[in-house]
Design a protein around this motif. Sequence first.
Motif, PDB file in Angstrom:
ATOM      1  N   SER A   1       1.299  -4.604  -8.058  1.00 54.20           N
ATOM      2  CA  SER A   1       0.580  -3.939  -7.257  1.00 54.20           C
ATOM      3  C   SER A   1      -0.932  -3.583  -7.623  1.00 54.20           C
ATOM      4  O   SER A   1      -2.108  -3.806  -7.187  1.00 54.20           O
ATOM      5  CB  SER A   1       0.862  -2.809  -6.524  1.00 54.20           C
ATOM      6  OG  SER A   1       1.314  -1.849  -7.174  1.00 54.20           O
TER       7      SER A   1
ATOM      8  N   THR B   1      -3.625  -2.729   2.673  1.00 52.10           N
ATOM      9  CA  THR B   1      -2.186  -3.000   2.546  1.00 52.10           C
ATOM     10  C   THR B   1      -2.113  -3.057   1.022  1.00 52.10           C
ATOM     11  O   THR B   1      -1.051  -2.785   0.429  1.00 52.10           O
ATOM     12  CB  THR B   1      -2.053  -4.533   2.912  1.00 52.10           C
ATOM     13  OG1 THR B   1      -2.324  -4.584   4.463  1.00 52.10           O
ATOM     14  CG2 THR B   1      -0.529  -5.018   2.740  1.00 52.10           C
TER      15      THR B   1
ATOM     16  N   GLU C   1       0.868  -0.610  -1.049  1.00 51.98           N
ATOM     17  CA  GLU C   1       1.912  -1.272  -1.855  1.00 51.98           C
ATOM     18  C   GLU C   1       2.050  -0.426  -3.086  1.00 51.98           C
ATOM     19  O   GLU C   1       3.024   0.066  -3.725  1.00 51.98           O
ATOM     20  CB  GLU C   1       1.555  -2.799  -2.221  1.00 51.98           C
ATOM     21  CG  GLU C   1       1.970  -3.543  -0.698  1.00 51.98           C
ATOM     22  CD  GLU C   1       1.781  -5.023  -1.109  1.00 51.98           C
ATOM     23  OE1 GLU C   1       1.146  -5.354  -2.257  1.00 51.98           O
ATOM     24  OE2 GLU C   1       1.731  -5.751  -0.452  1.00 51.98           O
TER      25      GLU C   1
END
Length: 203
Positions: free
Chosen positions: A103, A70, A74
């Motif tokens: 990120s 994830t 991002e």
Amino acid sequence: KLGVKTETATLREITRAVRAVGTLQVNERVLHTVTTKFEGWIQKLLVSTTGETVRRGQPLMVVYSPELITAQQEYIVATKGMQALKDASPDMQANMRTLMEGSVQRLRNWDISEQELERLKKEAQPTNSITLHSPVSGVVLEKPSLKGMRFMPGEMLYRIADLSTLWLLADVFEQDLGWVRVGQAVKIRVSAYPERVFTGKVA
């Protein structure tokens, strides 16, 4: 207080052997625990036994983490967003830059290497797994890790120590304490290796 009468006697007293009972222990200053800051599963063990010698930077294991995927996604979205908004207003560019920097920082906070970040930036493709490397050179003292095992943030995966220097915790007999001082160079013999002489310094 010693009363010595001759030079020969003085030399004999100074070179006197101090006998002590002691135990060898790992130098805590060079003891390292390998952990992660994210949850995951061990896909493959590259170092699988205790007592194994490892080098700094040597791969230890391959792990899988949904959180890591994830975070990578991002970062890729933010990077592509920066490229798409190169002609947009300064405010929109600033917002996207903040998202991208956030990120990247999140991945760095998880100790993702700069090489992995460069690969991610170049390929723009998240990887399902990541390789954990040894932070130091040394010997594996503990390895609770097993293939397929789930681990949590902060859980010990390896304990590695540099055994080139050890601590000897010695109990010196009271009558010999006067012969021991901080900084003193010493020669040590141990029962396991009677033919060898080890050197050290009183700390």
